[in-house]
Design a protein around this motif. Structure first.
Motif, PDB file in Angstrom:
ATOM      1  N   THR A  95       2.510  -2.587   2.462  1.00 45.58           N
ATOM      2  CA  THR A  95       1.051  -2.416   2.532  1.00 45.58           C
ATOM      3  C   THR A  95       0.339  -3.083   1.365  1.00 45.58           C
ATOM      4  N   PRO A  96       0.813  -2.945   0.112  1.00 46.48           N
ATOM      5  CA  PRO A  96       0.102  -3.607  -0.986  1.00 46.48           C
ATOM      6  C   PRO A  96      -0.041  -5.120  -0.792  1.00 46.48           C
ATOM      7  N   VAL A  99      -2.785  -5.845   1.875  1.00 46.35           N
ATOM      8  CA  VAL A  99      -4.083  -5.507   1.289  1.00 46.35           C
ATOM      9  C   VAL A  99      -4.501  -6.590   0.294  1.00 46.35           C
ATOM     10  N   ASP A 120      -3.017   4.183   5.273  1.00 49.13           N
ATOM     11  CA  ASP A 120      -2.732   3.647   3.935  1.00 49.13           C
ATOM     12  C   ASP A 120      -3.468   2.331   3.683  1.00 49.13           C
ATOM     13  N   GLN A 123      -7.131   3.074   2.965  1.00 45.91           N
ATOM     14  CA  GLN A 123      -7.259   3.685   1.638  1.00 45.91           C
ATOM     15  C   GLN A 123      -7.032   2.658   0.523  1.00 45.91           C
ATOM     16  N   GLN A 124      -6.014   1.823   0.653  1.00 41.18           N
ATOM     17  CA  GLN A 124      -5.726   0.849  -0.394  1.00 41.18           C
ATOM     18  C   GLN A 124      -6.761  -0.270  -0.468  1.00 41.18           C
ATOM     19  N   ARG A 129      -9.722   7.289   3.438  1.00 40.90           N
ATOM     20  CA  ARG A 129      -8.493   7.369   4.227  1.00 40.90           C
ATOM     21  C   ARG A 129      -8.735   8.115   5.536  1.00 40.90           C
TER      22      ARG A 129
END
Length: 156
Positions: A95-96, A99, A120, A123-124, A129
């Motif tokens: 996910t990071p 993003v 996620d 939110q990131q 979220r």
């Protein structure tokens, strides 16, 4: 003279603050049967994918990021067909990274995720979220822009 300096500082402040954050749209792939490893979209999902293409009509979009599954690619197929935007794959376990790719874009991006990744991702990106998604939760589109989150429904 002091007034002139103050006026110039006010004009320069937005440029010094950096680029305006672009919108990132996040959607879970559309309707699929439960319990299959890599299913095709159901007819309802295909209709919803066509509705997504209509929703984006007239809106700027420079990247479409999908995990490498049939259902995510089919979710954006009608949208990508009408644009010169290349559909790019990402690893849904990272996910990071997706993003960061979206945040680095100079213009709006669409990320297509899954029930276990969409909350996620939103939110990131700096958004609020969403609640955890169940299998039946299809059709929500979250837009994160400048830390603000909006949620809309994509209906066929």
């Amino acid at each position: 003279m002091r007034s002139l300096i103050l006026a110039l500082a006010c004009l320069a402040a937005p440029a010094l603050a950096g680029p305006t954050p672009q919108s990132v749209h996040v959607v879970r792939h559309f309707d699929t049967p439960a319990g299959e490893k890599d299913p095709d979209l159901l007819p309802q999902g295909v209709a919803r994918a066509e509705a997504l293409a209509r929703w984006f009509r007239g809106k700027r979009l420079c990247a479409i990021l999908v995990s490498d599954y049939k259902r995510t690619r089919q979710t954006v197929a009608p949208l990508a067909a009408g644009r010169s935007v290349v559909v790019q794959s990402y690893d849904p376990r990272d996910t990071p990274a997706v993003v960061a790719r979206a945040k680095a874009s100079a213009c709006p991006v669409l990320i297509v995720g899954h029930s276990n990744t969409v909350p996620d991702i939103v939110q990131q990106l700096g958004g609020t979220r969403p609640a955890d998604l169940a299998h039946e939760d299809f059709g929500d589109l979250w837009t994160v822009s400048g830390g603000r989150t909006t949620r809309e429904r994509i209906e066929p």
